[in-house]
Design a protein around this motif. Structure first.
Motif, short mmCIF file in Angstrom:
data_model
loop_
_atom_site.label_atom_id
_atom_site.label_comp_id
_atom_site.label_asym_id
_atom_site.label_seq_id
_atom_site.Cartn_x
_atom_site.Cartn_y
_atom_site.Cartn_z
N GLU A 6 0.99 -1.10 -0.03
CA GLU A 6 0.05 0.09 -0.09
C GLU A 6 1.00 1.23 -0.12
O GLU A 6 1.99 1.33 0.35
CB GLU A 6 -0.67 0.03 1.25
CG GLU A 6 -1.97 -1.24 1.46
CD GLU A 6 -1.21 -2.07 2.51
OE1 GLU A 6 -1.75 -2.85 3.00
OE2 GLU A 6 0.17 -2.17 2.61
N CYS A 22 -2.45 0.54 -4.05
CA CYS A 22 -2.29 -0.72 -3.87
C CYS A 22 -1.75 -1.52 -4.91
O CYS A 22 -2.34 -1.60 -6.00
CB CYS A 22 -3.25 -1.52 -3.02
SG CYS A 22 -2.93 -3.19 -2.67
N MET A 34 -10.15 -7.82 -4.81
CA MET A 34 -9.47 -6.85 -3.58
C MET A 34 -10.32 -6.28 -2.70
O MET A 34 -11.38 -6.03 -2.93
CB MET A 34 -8.64 -5.75 -4.58
CG MET A 34 -7.76 -6.24 -5.52
SD MET A 34 -6.44 -7.01 -5.18
CE MET A 34 -5.41 -6.00 -4.24
N TRP A 36 -10.28 -3.37 0.68
CA TRP A 36 -9.70 -2.49 1.81
C TRP A 36 -9.97 -2.53 3.15
O TRP A 36 -11.54 -2.63 3.30
CB TRP A 36 -9.74 -0.84 1.20
CG TRP A 36 -8.89 -0.51 0.05
CD1 TRP A 36 -9.31 -0.31 -1.17
CD2 TRP A 36 -7.53 -0.01 0.23
NE1 TRP A 36 -8.41 -0.17 -2.34
CE2 TRP A 36 -7.11 0.14 -1.21
CE3 TRP A 36 -6.60 0.06 1.10
CZ2 TRP A 36 -5.87 0.63 -1.69
CZ3 TRP A 36 -5.40 0.49 0.80
CH2 TRP A 36 -4.98 0.72 -0.59
N CYS A 50 -14.53 -3.27 -1.22
CA CYS A 50 -14.03 -4.22 -1.93
C CYS A 50 -14.27 -3.92 -3.48
O CYS A 50 -15.35 -3.22 -3.99
CB CYS A 50 -14.45 -5.76 -1.68
SG CYS A 50 -16.32 -5.94 -1.80
N VAL A 70 -13.57 2.84 -4.50
CA VAL A 70 -12.57 1.86 -4.92
C VAL A 70 -12.59 1.76 -6.50
O VAL A 70 -13.83 1.80 -7.05
CB VAL A 70 -12.64 0.68 -4.02
CG1 VAL A 70 -14.25 -0.02 -4.37
CG2 VAL A 70 -11.73 -0.41 -4.29
N ARG A 72 -9.94 0.24 -9.80
CA ARG A 72 -8.80 -0.66 -9.98
C ARG A 72 -8.59 -0.32 -11.53
O ARG A 72 -9.27 0.02 -12.49
CB ARG A 72 -8.97 -2.05 -9.80
CG ARG A 72 -10.01 -2.76 -10.79
CD ARG A 72 -10.22 -4.16 -10.15
NE ARG A 72 -9.09 -5.12 -10.38
CZ ARG A 72 -8.60 -6.38 -9.47
NH1 ARG A 72 -9.61 -6.50 -8.70
NH2 ARG A 72 -7.73 -7.04 -9.81
N TYR A 94 -4.74 1.57 7.46
CA TYR A 94 -5.61 0.94 6.04
C TYR A 94 -4.64 -0.28 5.35
O TYR A 94 -3.71 -0.06 5.21
CB TYR A 94 -5.76 2.03 5.18
CG TYR A 94 -7.04 2.90 5.60
CD1 TYR A 94 -6.84 3.68 6.69
CD2 TYR A 94 -8.42 2.62 5.13
CE1 TYR A 94 -7.95 4.53 7.03
CE2 TYR A 94 -9.38 3.46 5.66
CZ TYR A 94 -9.07 4.74 6.78
OH TYR A 94 -10.20 5.17 7.16
N CYS A 96 -4.58 -3.23 2.39
CA CYS A 96 -5.02 -3.69 1.14
C CYS A 96 -4.83 -5.22 1.05
O CYS A 96 -3.91 -5.74 1.89
CB CYS A 96 -4.34 -3.17 -0.13
SG CYS A 96 -4.82 -3.75 -1.81
#
Length: 128
Positions: A6, A22, A34, A36, A50, A70, A72, A94, A96
């Motif tokens: 992270e 991340c 994934m 968090w 997620c 979130v 990606r 936090y 990941c």
């Protein structure tokens, strides 16, 4: 072996924003679902958000809905957590995490810790 790392975080004023990132290495990022998570001393670690492997599904814990996002980018092998309108109660470490198994599909429980690979975490402190 899969490594999760992270970055981001730090000290932020209440009402401000922060962005966590991340990445993973040693595995196939595009195959990982994934998540968090965050933890404060004396309190059980909880899931925050997620995202599924292809980005088509996301979930959030109620306390961050409308404030955290979130996302990606599988080409760049990165997942991010954009945190807006931060509150002092968002202060936490936090984490990941990644899993190649089923996760973040129809339902989401912030208590679900069944991830295969975890990062070491990054601190976020929100001052009032």
């Amino acid at each position: 072996q899969v490594e999760v790392v992270e970055s981001g975080g730090g000290l932020v004023q209440a009402g401000g924003s922060a962005r966590l990132s991340c990445t993973t290495s040693g595995g196939h990022f595009e195959d990982f679902n994934m998540g968090w998570f965050r933890q404060t001393p004396g309190i059980e670690r909880e899931g925050v958000a997620c995202i599924r492997w292809n980005g088509d599904t996301t979930h959030y814990v109620d306390s961050v809905k409308g404030r955290f996002t979130v996302a990606r980018d599988n080409a760049k092998k990165i997942v991010t957590l954009q945190m807006d309108n931060l509150k002092p109660e968002d202060t936490a470490r936090y984490f990941c995490a990644a899993t190649p198994y089923d996760y973040c599909r129809r339902s989401y429980s912030p208590h679900d810790q069944s991830m295969e690979y975890w990062g070491k975490g990054t601190e976020v402190t929100v001052s009032s």
